[in-house]
Design a protein around this motif. Sequence first.
Motif, PDB file in Angstrom:
ATOM      1  N   MET A   1      -2.953   7.797  -9.116  1.00 37.32           N
ATOM      2  CA  MET A   1      -1.525   7.513  -9.169  1.00 37.32           C
ATOM      3  C   MET A   1      -0.984   7.787 -10.567  1.00 37.32           C
ATOM      4  SD  MET A   1       0.094   3.806  -8.311  1.00 37.32           S
ATOM      5  CE  MET A   1      -0.144   3.933  -6.558  1.00 37.32           C
ATOM      6  N   ALA A   2       0.133   8.494 -10.641  1.00 39.69           N
ATOM      7  CA  ALA A   2       0.746   8.753 -11.941  1.00 39.69           C
ATOM      8  C   ALA A   2       2.257   8.761 -11.782  1.00 39.69           C
ATOM      9  CB  ALA A   2       0.266  10.077 -12.524  1.00 39.69           C
TER      10      ALA A   2
ATOM     11  N   ILE B   1       1.759  -1.642 -12.389  1.00 40.85           N
ATOM     12  CA  ILE B   1       1.686  -1.309 -10.967  1.00 40.85           C
ATOM     13  C   ILE B   1       0.246  -1.353 -10.481  1.00 40.85           C
ATOM     14  CG2 ILE B   1       2.001   0.532  -9.277  1.00 40.85           C
ATOM     15  CD1 ILE B   1       4.378   1.473 -10.907  1.00 40.85           C
TER      16      ILE B   1
ATOM     17  N   PRO C   1      -5.536  -2.324  -2.146  1.00 38.56           N
ATOM     18  CA  PRO C   1      -4.598  -1.246  -1.803  1.00 38.56           C
ATOM     19  C   PRO C   1      -4.670  -0.081  -2.791  1.00 38.56           C
ATOM     20  CG  PRO C   1      -3.536  -3.355  -1.506  1.00 38.56           C
ATOM     21  CD  PRO C   1      -4.889  -3.648  -2.108  1.00 38.56           C
TER      22      PRO C   1
ATOM     23  N   LEU D   1      -3.299   2.873   4.547  1.00 40.99           N
ATOM     24  CA  LEU D   1      -3.132   1.431   4.415  1.00 40.99           C
ATOM     25  C   LEU D   1      -3.042   0.757   5.779  1.00 40.99           C
ATOM     26  CD1 LEU D   1      -0.554   1.188   1.466  1.00 40.99           C
ATOM     27  CD2 LEU D   1      -2.993   0.701   1.390  1.00 40.99           C
ATOM     28  N   ARG D   2      -2.283   1.362   6.681  1.00 45.88           N
ATOM     29  CA  ARG D   2      -2.174   0.797   8.030  1.00 45.88           C
ATOM     30  C   ARG D   2      -3.542   0.705   8.684  1.00 45.88           C
ATOM     31  NH1 ARG D   2       2.769   3.871  11.190  1.00 45.88           N
ATOM     32  NH2 ARG D   2       4.283   3.762   9.490  1.00 45.88           N
TER      33      ARG D   2
ATOM     34  N   LEU E   1      -5.731  -1.979   7.054  1.00 47.10           N
ATOM     35  CA  LEU E   1      -5.301  -3.337   7.399  1.00 47.10           C
ATOM     36  C   LEU E   1      -5.735  -3.683   8.818  1.00 47.10           C
ATOM     37  CD1 LEU E   1      -3.714  -5.707   6.175  1.00 47.10           C
ATOM     38  CD2 LEU E   1      -1.670  -4.817   7.286  1.00 47.10           C
TER      39      LEU E   1
ATOM     40  N   GLN F   1       7.643   7.976  -4.208  1.00 53.04           N
ATOM     41  CA  GLN F   1       7.243   7.264  -2.998  1.00 53.04           C
ATOM     42  C   GLN F   1       5.823   7.597  -2.585  1.00 53.04           C
ATOM     43  OE1 GLN F   1       9.859   7.838   0.374  1.00 53.04           O
ATOM     44  NE2 GLN F   1      11.574   7.100  -0.835  1.00 53.04           N
ATOM     45  N   LEU F   2       5.232   6.643  -1.932  1.00 55.01           N
ATOM     46  CA  LEU F   2       3.960   6.862  -1.273  1.00 55.01           C
ATOM     47  C   LEU F   2       4.163   7.928  -0.192  1.00 55.01           C
ATOM     48  CD1 LEU F   2       1.230   5.198  -1.363  1.00 55.01           C
ATOM     49  CD2 LEU F   2       2.029   4.162   0.756  1.00 55.01           C
TER      50      LEU F   2
ATOM     51  N   GLU G   1       0.366   5.817   3.323  1.00 58.11           N
ATOM     52  CA  GLU G   1       0.881   4.817   4.259  1.00 58.11           C
ATOM     53  C   GLU G   1      -0.056   4.641   5.446  1.00 58.11           C
ATOM     54  OE1 GLU G   1       3.506   2.765   4.505  1.00 58.11           O
ATOM     55  OE2 GLU G   1       3.343   2.327   6.645  1.00 58.11           O
TER      56      GLU G   1
ATOM     57  N   ILE H   1       8.452  -3.202 -11.142  1.00 52.85           N
ATOM     58  CA  ILE H   1       8.744  -1.909 -11.754  1.00 52.85           C
ATOM     59  C   ILE H   1      10.184  -1.873 -12.246  1.00 52.85           C
ATOM     60  CG2 ILE H   1       9.032   0.555 -11.307  1.00 52.85           C
ATOM     61  CD1 ILE H   1       6.782   0.343  -9.284  1.00 52.85           C
TER      62      ILE H   1
ATOM     63  N   ALA I   1      12.469   3.697  -4.465  1.00 55.80           N
ATOM     64  CA  ALA I   1      11.782   2.973  -3.398  1.00 55.80           C
ATOM     65  C   ALA I   1      10.341   3.449  -3.318  1.00 55.80           C
ATOM     66  CB  ALA I   1      12.486   3.181  -2.062  1.00 55.80           C
ATOM     67  N   LEU I   2       9.421   2.534  -3.504  1.00 55.36           N
ATOM     68  CA  LEU I   2       7.998   2.892  -3.539  1.00 55.36           C
ATOM     69  C   LEU I   2       7.485   3.359  -2.192  1.00 55.36           C
ATOM     70  CD1 LEU I   2       6.145   0.286  -5.744  1.00 55.36           C
ATOM     71  CD2 LEU I   2       6.607   2.688  -6.180  1.00 55.36           C
ATOM     72  N   ASN I   3       8.112   2.851  -1.155  1.00 55.78           N
ATOM     73  CA  ASN I   3       7.644   3.165   0.193  1.00 55.78           C
ATOM     74  C   ASN I   3       8.877   3.333   1.074  1.00 55.78           C
ATOM     75  OD1 ASN I   3       6.817   2.579   3.015  1.00 55.78           O
ATOM     76  ND2 ASN I   3       4.817   2.288   2.085  1.00 55.78           N
ATOM     77  N   LYS I   4       8.766   4.199   2.055  1.00 53.37           N
ATOM     78  CA  LYS I   4       9.916   4.449   2.919  1.00 53.37           C
ATOM     79  C   LYS I   4      10.394   3.185   3.605  1.00 53.37           C
ATOM     80  CE  LYS I   4       9.175   9.332   3.838  1.00 53.37           C
ATOM     81  NZ  LYS I   4       7.934  10.046   4.171  1.00 53.37           N
TER      82      LYS I   4
ATOM     83  N   PHE J   1      -8.101  -6.594   0.674  1.00 52.28           N
ATOM     84  CA  PHE J   1      -7.754  -6.475   2.094  1.00 52.28           C
ATOM     85  C   PHE J   1      -8.204  -7.690   2.893  1.00 52.28           C
ATOM     86  CE2 PHE J   1      -6.464  -2.170   1.395  1.00 52.28           C
ATOM     87  CZ  PHE J   1      -5.522  -1.974   2.382  1.00 52.28           C
TER      88      PHE J   1
ATOM     89  N   ILE K   1      -5.271   3.775  -1.795  1.00 52.52           N
ATOM     90  CA  ILE K   1      -4.255   4.780  -2.100  1.00 52.52           C
ATOM     91  C   ILE K   1      -4.825   5.893  -2.964  1.00 52.52           C
ATOM     92  CG2 ILE K   1      -2.098   5.194  -3.363  1.00 52.52           C
ATOM     93  CD1 ILE K   1      -1.294   2.307  -2.549  1.00 52.52           C
TER      94      ILE K   1
ATOM     95  N   THR L   1       5.821  -5.428  -6.023  1.00 58.48           N
ATOM     96  CA  THR L   1       5.493  -4.390  -7.000  1.00 58.48           C
ATOM     97  C   THR L   1       6.752  -3.631  -7.413  1.00 58.48           C
ATOM     98  OG1 THR L   1       3.324  -4.127  -5.973  1.00 58.48           O
ATOM     99  CG2 THR L   1       4.056  -2.371  -7.453  1.00 58.48           C
TER     100      THR L   1
ATOM    101  N   MET M   1      -0.934  -4.796 -10.051  1.00 63.37           N
ATOM    102  CA  MET M   1      -0.398  -5.492  -8.882  1.00 63.37           C
ATOM    103  C   MET M   1      -1.016  -4.969  -7.586  1.00 63.37           C
ATOM    104  SD  MET M   1       3.561  -6.253  -9.796  1.00 63.37           S
ATOM    105  CE  MET M   1       3.681  -7.407  -8.428  1.00 63.37           C
ATOM    106  N   LEU M   2      -1.207  -3.656  -7.514  1.00 64.43           N
ATOM    107  CA  LEU M   2      -1.750  -3.084  -6.280  1.00 64.43           C
ATOM    108  C   LEU M   2      -3.250  -3.283  -6.171  1.00 64.43           C
ATOM    109  CD1 LEU M   2       0.287   0.217  -5.870  1.00 64.43           C
ATOM    110  CD2 LEU M   2       0.623  -1.990  -4.759  1.00 64.43           C
TER     111      LEU M   2
ATOM    112  N   MET N   1       4.561   9.921  -5.615  1.00 66.62           N
ATOM    113  CA  MET N   1       4.564   8.714  -6.457  1.00 66.62           C
ATOM    114  C   MET N   1       4.959   9.057  -7.883  1.00 66.62           C
ATOM    115  SD  MET N   1       3.784   5.742  -5.253  1.00 66.62           S
ATOM    116  CE  MET N   1       3.306   4.068  -5.702  1.00 66.62           C
ATOM    117  N   GLN N   2       5.791  10.060  -8.015  1.00 69.40           N
ATOM    118  CA  GLN N   2       6.154  10.532  -9.353  1.00 69.40           C
ATOM    119  C   GLN N   2       7.644  10.736  -9.504  1.00 69.40           C
ATOM    120  OE1 GLN N   2       4.118  14.095 -10.599  1.00 69.40           O
ATOM    121  NE2 GLN N   2       2.162  13.080 -10.269  1.00 69.40           N
TER     122      GLN N   2
ATOM    123  N   MET O   1       2.964   9.835   3.461  1.00 74.91           N
ATOM    124  CA  MET O   1       2.503   9.310   4.744  1.00 74.91           C
ATOM    125  C   MET O   1       0.986   9.168   4.762  1.00 74.91           C
ATOM    126  SD  MET O   1       5.248   8.688   6.112  1.00 74.91           S
ATOM    127  CE  MET O   1       4.630   8.017   7.651  1.00 74.91           C
TER     128      MET O   1
ATOM    129  N   LEU P   1       3.631  -6.979  -0.594  1.00 75.05           N
ATOM    130  CA  LEU P   1       3.080  -6.504  -1.862  1.00 75.05           C
ATOM    131  C   LEU P   1       3.911  -5.359  -2.429  1.00 75.05           C
ATOM    132  CD1 LEU P   1       0.779  -6.739  -3.914  1.00 75.05           C
ATOM    133  CD2 LEU P   1      -0.581  -5.214  -2.476  1.00 75.05           C
ATOM    134  N   TRP P   2       4.376  -4.479  -1.550  1.00 77.90           N
ATOM    135  CA  TRP P   2       5.265  -3.399  -1.985  1.00 77.90           C
ATOM    136  C   TRP P   2       6.534  -3.961  -2.617  1.00 77.90           C
ATOM    137  CZ3 TRP P   2       3.300   0.871  -3.052  1.00 77.90           C
ATOM    138  CH2 TRP P   2       2.397   1.528  -2.229  1.00 77.90           C
TER     139      TRP P   2
END
Lengths: 159, 159
Positions: A87-88, A118, A76, A11-12, A15, A2-3, A8, B118, B88-91, A127, A80, B114, A121-122, B1-2, A5, B110-111
């Motif tokens: 990202m991995a 991924i 994005p 990104l917020r 945006l 998961q991403l 997150e 995946i 889940a990529l994002n909460k 933006f 990120i 994506t 896509m990201l 993200m892993q 915070m 977009l999440w």
Amino acid sequence: MQLTMTGEYALRAMLYICSYPMGTFFQISDIAIKNDIPDNFLRKIIPRLCKAGILRSQRGTSGGVSLLKHSKEITPLHVIETVEGEMALNKCLIGSDFCSKERWCSVHILWCETQQKIKEMLSGKTFEELAKTNSERFLHFHSHKQNNKSQKKSKNNKE
Amino acid sequence: MQLTMTGEYALRAMLYICSYPMGTFFQISDIAIKNDIPDNFLRKIIPRLCKAGILRSQRGTSGGVSLLKHSKEITPLHVIETVEGEMALNKCLIGSDFCSKERWCSVHILWCETQQKIKEMLSGKTFEELAKTNSERFLHFHSHKQNNKSQKKSKNNKE
DNA sequence: ATTAAATGTGACAAAAACACTCCTATTTGG
DNA sequence: CCAAATAGGAGTGTTTTTGTCACATTTAAT
């Protein structure tokens, strides 16, 4: 998987910033409040976006941050990876010694392909597009704050 | 993200098991040693694969685990989600109250896209294919262990 | 020059997640 | 009954996450 915070919140914030005209200045505490981000935490994130050339900051009275790069050139993925590092999907994709050569395997190849997809896509939307789509749907949402902002803009828009 | 080590180990173990004929029995300690997995840790992972109907286990002397589902019906996504829970990529994609309705936004979409991609990719190959590709490239690698295994197989292959 | 208002940054800390380990069942073949 | 295998709950040390706090720095306005 998961991403965090950190990502997150970045990104917020982006945006939010990108939904106003380029050149508009924002105070970090304003961004934090409007987007439910802990103020002190956001203060650790914003400087990374500045160092990466995405945002520009101005210290001192009536300072703040504004877009440096145009929102049509920010994706994005870019945001990120700026705040979270590259990202991995799997540790063996980082390039460490986690994966022995002997274990270079068919699953590894699948990870590579998936990760590549991924990233595509990201980074496939900017933006500018994201903010436009967003404001078209919710143009009523921040409308009353636009006034504050245009006032502030005229004060700070000196370059 | 892993992926966590739990998922990584599960994939290693499954790839190993699927590279032998269906019905072959393995001891957990054997799987652990051959794949650089901490024995005690693998013992917490294997039961989840059993409960999910992917593996079958046999207690007692000369027990072990073997494939229950055919490798052509097992995908990496299946294994990962079995041992790690739903991906889940994002909460905000988990379905909690993390994401307010007001903030349902273009990034959210977009999440979703994506994440969908995946899942498609990680379920687009079966372990039958993955194991086959793997053994074609490294058929020399576990060759000397095949003997041990066929011996063990004749002992345990009772159903 | 002083001051107030803004960002920058390093240190610290609580909480959660991770990556195991350990111990004690439980099952089963001989 | 015993040895050998898996099952599973509890516990533990480390790392990562998610912040907080204090202080430094910069700048505009007075």
